[in-house]
Design a protein around this motif. Structure first.
Motif, short mmCIF file in Angstrom:
data_model
loop_
_atom_site.label_atom_id
_atom_site.label_comp_id
_atom_site.label_asym_id
_atom_site.label_seq_id
_atom_site.Cartn_x
_atom_site.Cartn_y
_atom_site.Cartn_z
N UNK A 24 -8.23 11.86 -9.65
CA UNK A 24 -8.48 11.00 -8.50
C UNK A 24 -9.40 9.88 -8.94
N UNK A 25 -9.15 8.68 -8.43
CA UNK A 25 -9.98 7.55 -8.83
C UNK A 25 -10.01 6.52 -7.71
N UNK A 26 -11.14 5.86 -7.60
CA UNK A 26 -11.26 4.74 -6.67
C UNK A 26 -11.34 3.44 -7.46
N UNK A 27 -10.53 2.48 -7.05
CA UNK A 27 -10.54 1.17 -7.69
C UNK A 27 -11.17 0.16 -6.74
N UNK A 28 -11.92 -0.77 -7.29
CA UNK A 28 -12.34 -1.96 -6.52
C UNK A 28 -12.58 -3.08 -7.52
N UNK A 61 4.01 -10.32 -14.70
CA UNK A 61 4.45 -10.22 -13.31
C UNK A 61 3.52 -9.27 -12.56
N UNK A 62 3.70 -9.22 -11.25
CA UNK A 62 2.82 -8.38 -10.44
C UNK A 62 3.65 -7.44 -9.59
N UNK A 63 3.26 -6.18 -9.55
CA UNK A 63 3.90 -5.21 -8.68
C UNK A 63 2.86 -4.76 -7.64
N UNK A 64 3.22 -4.86 -6.37
CA UNK A 64 2.32 -4.42 -5.30
C UNK A 64 2.68 -2.99 -4.94
N UNK A 65 1.68 -2.11 -4.97
CA UNK A 65 1.91 -0.69 -4.71
C UNK A 65 1.10 -0.28 -3.48
N UNK A 66 1.81 0.16 -2.46
CA UNK A 66 1.18 0.49 -1.17
C UNK A 66 1.06 2.01 -0.99
N UNK A 67 0.32 2.46 0.01
CA UNK A 67 0.13 3.90 0.21
C UNK A 67 1.46 4.65 0.27
N UNK A 68 1.52 5.74 -0.46
CA UNK A 68 2.74 6.54 -0.52
C UNK A 68 3.69 6.06 -1.60
N UNK A 69 3.38 4.94 -2.23
CA UNK A 69 4.22 4.42 -3.30
C UNK A 69 3.53 4.67 -4.65
N UNK A 83 -7.73 -4.37 -7.44
CA UNK A 83 -7.90 -3.88 -6.07
C UNK A 83 -8.76 -4.87 -5.32
N UNK A 84 -8.13 -5.69 -4.48
CA UNK A 84 -8.90 -6.69 -3.73
C UNK A 84 -9.87 -6.00 -2.78
N UNK A 85 -9.39 -4.93 -2.14
CA UNK A 85 -10.27 -4.03 -1.40
C UNK A 85 -10.15 -2.67 -2.05
#
Lengths: 115, 115
Positions: A24-28, A61-69, A83-85
């Motif tokens: 588990x990790x938190x990014x900011x 390129x950029x891949x956007x990964x949302x919750x559950x993805x 992680x912008x937030x």
């Protein structure tokens, strides 16, 4: 268990599955460009939005990964998590994987805490 | 990708991470008691509530796994997944893992579809 994690970019080991660890990790903020020579890495987003910059064949390129993805970064692929937030992530990767991979440097966490 | 899965208890391969596969599966109802002789298996719940019955040292207990939570079933451990309502799960396990493990039988899916 996420409530027990205070540092950003510091993976915490929560389980082992065969030869892989679950972390588990938190990014900011923005991490560092790096790759892992021999190890694939999976990022599964629990909350927040992860922007994963990826360089392949000298294209970025950029891949956007949302919750559950999730996104799998194959070994050898240069990547930069942003992680912008705050973003909460489950990582699946071998025990041997260093967070900064090829880049090393002061943000490397060699000894991972266990939760 | 879950919208493309119609059968219950039939894992669909969505990615590979090192020697492990990432599989999506929908559960509904009660599966069969089984174990995997050599493979650990991770169940990460995306939606719904999974009741995992586990037998250890001839004692039977139940672990409830809710969305965002996961359980690792170590190799050799008898387990029975139960989904009173539909449950969506990400499985993380070796390519070689059969869904029914030691039990075999008509619910075995030997050739997994890829999404």
């Amino acid at each position: 268990m996420l409530a027990r994690i205070h540092d950003h970019w510091k993976p915490h080991v929560v389980a082992q599955v065969n030869d892989s660890l679950v972390k588990l990790v938190k990014f900011r903020g923005e991490f560092v460009w790096h790759h892992h020579a021999a190890e694939d890495e999976m990022f599964l987003v629990i909350s927040g939005t992860l922007r994963m910059r990826v360089r392949e064949w000298s294209e970025e390129r950029e891949v956007v990964v949302r919750p559950g993805e999730f996104i799998v970064i194959p070994h050898g692929t240069e990547h930069l998590p942003i992680a912008d937030d705050e973003v909460h992530v489950i990582l699946f990767e071998p025990q041997s994987t260093l967070n900064t991979g090829s880049a090393g440097g002061e943000r490397t966490v060699a000894e991972l805490p266990h939760l």
